[in-house]
Design a protein around this motif. Structure first.
Motif, PDB file in Angstrom:
ATOM      1  N   LEU A  30       0.693  -1.620  -0.182  1.00  0.00           N
ATOM      2  CA  LEU A  30       0.207   0.118   0.198  1.00  0.00           C
ATOM      3  C   LEU A  30       0.850   1.222   0.485  1.00  0.00           C
ATOM      4  O   LEU A  30       1.583   1.092   0.459  1.00  0.00           O
ATOM      5  N   PRO A  31       0.272   2.314  -0.480  1.00  0.00           N
ATOM      6  CA  PRO A  31       0.739   3.858  -0.187  1.00  0.00           C
ATOM      7  C   PRO A  31       0.687   4.597   0.911  1.00  0.00           C
ATOM      8  O   PRO A  31       0.207   4.188   1.379  1.00  0.00           O
ATOM      9  N   GLU A  32       2.077   4.320   1.292  1.00  0.00           N
ATOM     10  CA  GLU A  32       2.270   5.163   2.512  1.00  0.00           C
ATOM     11  C   GLU A  32       2.203   6.444   2.285  1.00  0.00           C
ATOM     12  O   GLU A  32       1.654   7.419   1.904  1.00  0.00           O
ATOM     13  N   GLY A  33       1.041   7.213   3.789  1.00  0.00           N
ATOM     14  CA  GLY A  33       0.532   8.326   3.409  1.00  0.00           C
ATOM     15  C   GLY A  33      -1.062   7.823   3.561  1.00  0.00           C
ATOM     16  O   GLY A  33      -1.774   9.753   3.644  1.00  0.00           O
ATOM     17  N   GLY A  34      -1.702   7.158   3.037  1.00  0.00           N
ATOM     18  CA  GLY A  34      -3.039   7.598   3.015  1.00  0.00           C
ATOM     19  C   GLY A  34      -3.629   6.743   3.777  1.00  0.00           C
ATOM     20  O   GLY A  34      -3.287   6.230   5.246  1.00  0.00           O
ATOM     21  N   PRO A  35      -4.769   6.763   3.665  1.00  0.00           N
ATOM     22  CA  PRO A  35      -6.171   5.968   5.118  1.00  0.00           C
ATOM     23  C   PRO A  35      -5.939   4.659   4.752  1.00  0.00           C
ATOM     24  O   PRO A  35      -5.861   3.904   5.920  1.00  0.00           O
ATOM     25  N   LEU A  36      -5.365   3.544   4.133  1.00  0.00           N
ATOM     26  CA  LEU A  36      -5.579   2.084   4.112  1.00  0.00           C
ATOM     27  C   LEU A  36      -4.213   1.814   4.709  1.00  0.00           C
ATOM     28  O   LEU A  36      -2.636   2.040   4.322  1.00  0.00           O
ATOM     29  N   ARG A  37      -4.910   0.365   5.473  1.00  0.00           N
ATOM     30  CA  ARG A  37      -3.286  -0.546   6.295  1.00  0.00           C
ATOM     31  C   ARG A  37      -3.390  -1.313   6.300  1.00  0.00           C
ATOM     32  O   ARG A  37      -2.424  -2.222   6.750  1.00  0.00           O
ATOM     33  N   LEU A  38      -4.341  -2.128   5.302  1.00  0.00           N
ATOM     34  CA  LEU A  38      -4.553  -3.757   4.942  1.00  0.00           C
ATOM     35  C   LEU A  38      -4.907  -3.603   3.210  1.00  0.00           C
ATOM     36  O   LEU A  38      -6.298  -3.513   3.588  1.00  0.00           O
ATOM     37  N   ALA A  39      -4.865  -4.625   2.665  1.00  0.00           N
ATOM     38  CA  ALA A  39      -5.682  -5.186   1.267  1.00  0.00           C
ATOM     39  C   ALA A  39      -5.365  -5.748   1.283  1.00  0.00           C
ATOM     40  O   ALA A  39      -3.808  -6.474   0.994  1.00  0.00           O
ATOM     41  N   SER A  40      -6.144  -7.282   1.174  1.00  0.00           N
ATOM     42  CA  SER A  40      -5.259  -8.616   0.887  1.00  0.00           C
ATOM     43  C   SER A  40      -6.337  -9.643   0.599  1.00  0.00           C
ATOM     44  O   SER A  40      -7.605  -9.613   1.029  1.00  0.00           O
ATOM     45  N   ARG A  41      -5.555 -10.727  -0.112  1.00  0.00           N
ATOM     46  CA  ARG A  41      -6.774 -11.851  -0.424  1.00  0.00           C
ATOM     47  C   ARG A  41      -6.626 -12.942  -0.087  1.00  0.00           C
ATOM     48  O   ARG A  41      -5.531 -13.261   0.854  1.00  0.00           O
ATOM     49  N   ILE A  42      -7.487 -13.761   1.465  1.00  0.00           N
ATOM     50  CA  ILE A  42      -7.437 -14.753   2.494  1.00  0.00           C
ATOM     51  C   ILE A  42      -8.171 -15.546   1.915  1.00  0.00           C
ATOM     52  O   ILE A  42     -10.075 -15.806   1.478  1.00  0.00           O
ATOM     53  N   GLU A  43      -7.920 -16.932   1.866  1.00  0.00           N
ATOM     54  CA  GLU A  43      -7.876 -18.176   1.613  1.00  0.00           C
ATOM     55  C   GLU A  43      -8.268 -18.581   2.873  1.00  0.00           C
ATOM     56  O   GLU A  43      -7.357 -19.304   3.596  1.00  0.00           O
ATOM     57  N   LEU A  44      -9.743 -18.841   3.491  1.00  0.00           N
ATOM     58  CA  LEU A  44      -9.760 -19.711   4.884  1.00  0.00           C
ATOM     59  C   LEU A  44     -10.065 -21.350   4.422  1.00  0.00           C
ATOM     60  O   LEU A  44     -10.331 -21.465   3.630  1.00  0.00           O
ATOM     61  N   ALA A  45      -8.661 -22.144   4.973  1.00  0.00           N
ATOM     62  CA  ALA A  45      -8.973 -23.331   4.918  1.00  0.00           C
ATOM     63  C   ALA A  45     -10.342 -23.813   5.572  1.00  0.00           C
ATOM     64  O   ALA A  45     -10.757 -23.248   6.694  1.00  0.00           O
ATOM     65  N   PRO A  46     -11.015 -25.214   5.155  1.00  0.00           N
ATOM     66  CA  PRO A  46     -11.714 -25.746   6.117  1.00  0.00           C
ATOM     67  C   PRO A  46     -11.729 -25.860   7.215  1.00  0.00           C
ATOM     68  O   PRO A  46     -10.577 -26.070   7.694  1.00  0.00           O
ATOM     69  N   GLY A  47     -12.474 -25.411   7.810  1.00  0.00           N
ATOM     70  CA  GLY A  47     -12.234 -25.350   9.454  1.00  0.00           C
ATOM     71  C   GLY A  47     -11.513 -24.409  10.066  1.00  0.00           C
ATOM     72  O   GLY A  47     -12.104 -24.152  11.093  1.00  0.00           O
ATOM     73  N   ALA A  48     -11.056 -23.243   9.266  1.00  0.00           N
ATOM     74  CA  ALA A  48      -9.866 -22.763  10.195  1.00  0.00           C
ATOM     75  C   ALA A  48     -11.407 -21.328  10.034  1.00  0.00           C
ATOM     76  O   ALA A  48     -12.409 -20.963   9.308  1.00  0.00           O
ATOM     77  N   ALA A  49     -10.457 -19.950  10.839  1.00  0.00           N
ATOM     78  CA  ALA A  49     -11.584 -18.883  11.876  1.00  0.00           C
ATOM     79  C   ALA A  49      -9.633 -17.723  11.559  1.00  0.00           C
ATOM     80  O   ALA A  49      -9.724 -18.411  12.163  1.00  0.00           O
ATOM     81  N   ILE A  50     -10.738 -16.647  11.891  1.00  0.00           N
ATOM     82  CA  ILE A  50     -10.142 -15.681  11.894  1.00  0.00           C
ATOM     83  C   ILE A  50     -10.706 -15.402  13.544  1.00  0.00           C
ATOM     84  O   ILE A  50     -12.268 -14.811  13.622  1.00  0.00           O
TER      85      ILE A  50
END
Length: 112
Positions: A30-50
């Motif tokens: 991400l570019p510095e100095g902007g409001p974004l802190r994270l941008a990501s594609r996430i793939e959770l495995a079966p049964g996995a959790a955040i």
């Protein structure tokens, strides 16, 4: 305007935010100095959790691309299916669990 391009190489992460199982993270620089802190594609495995976590200083959006799961928020929960978008505002807590047989794929964007 700088281009934000997702990494093609996955980082494997376990027990994200105290959750269970593994996930593949495809981060975007991400570019510095902007409001974004994270941008990501996430793939959770079966049964996995955040795991359940609180956003005190930022907000987060999950956009479900494929798979199925359960989105939990401040004492409630609802199904998470392809096309769903969940917004977590400052001061709220949330979690996401893959309840399907295949990966639960979603985009996560965190902004101040």
């Amino acid at each position: 305007m700088p281009l934000i391009k997702q990494s093609e190489k996955a980082e494997i992460a376990a027990n994200i935010r105290g959750g269970e199982g593994e996930a593949k993270l495809f981060a975007s620089p991400l570019p510095e100095g902007g409001p974004l802190r994270l941008a990501s594609r996430i793939e959770l495995a079966p049964g996995a959790a955040i795991g359940l976590h609180r956003h005190d200083c930022d907000e987060e959006v999950y956009a479900i691309v494929s798979g199925e799961g359960v989105y939990s928020f401040d004492g409630g929960e609802c199904p998470a299916r392809t096309g769903d978008i969940f917004t977590t505002k400052k001061g709220m807590s949330h979690a996401l669990k893959n309840c399907g047989d295949g990966p639960l794929v979603f985009f996560a964007v965190v902004a101040e």
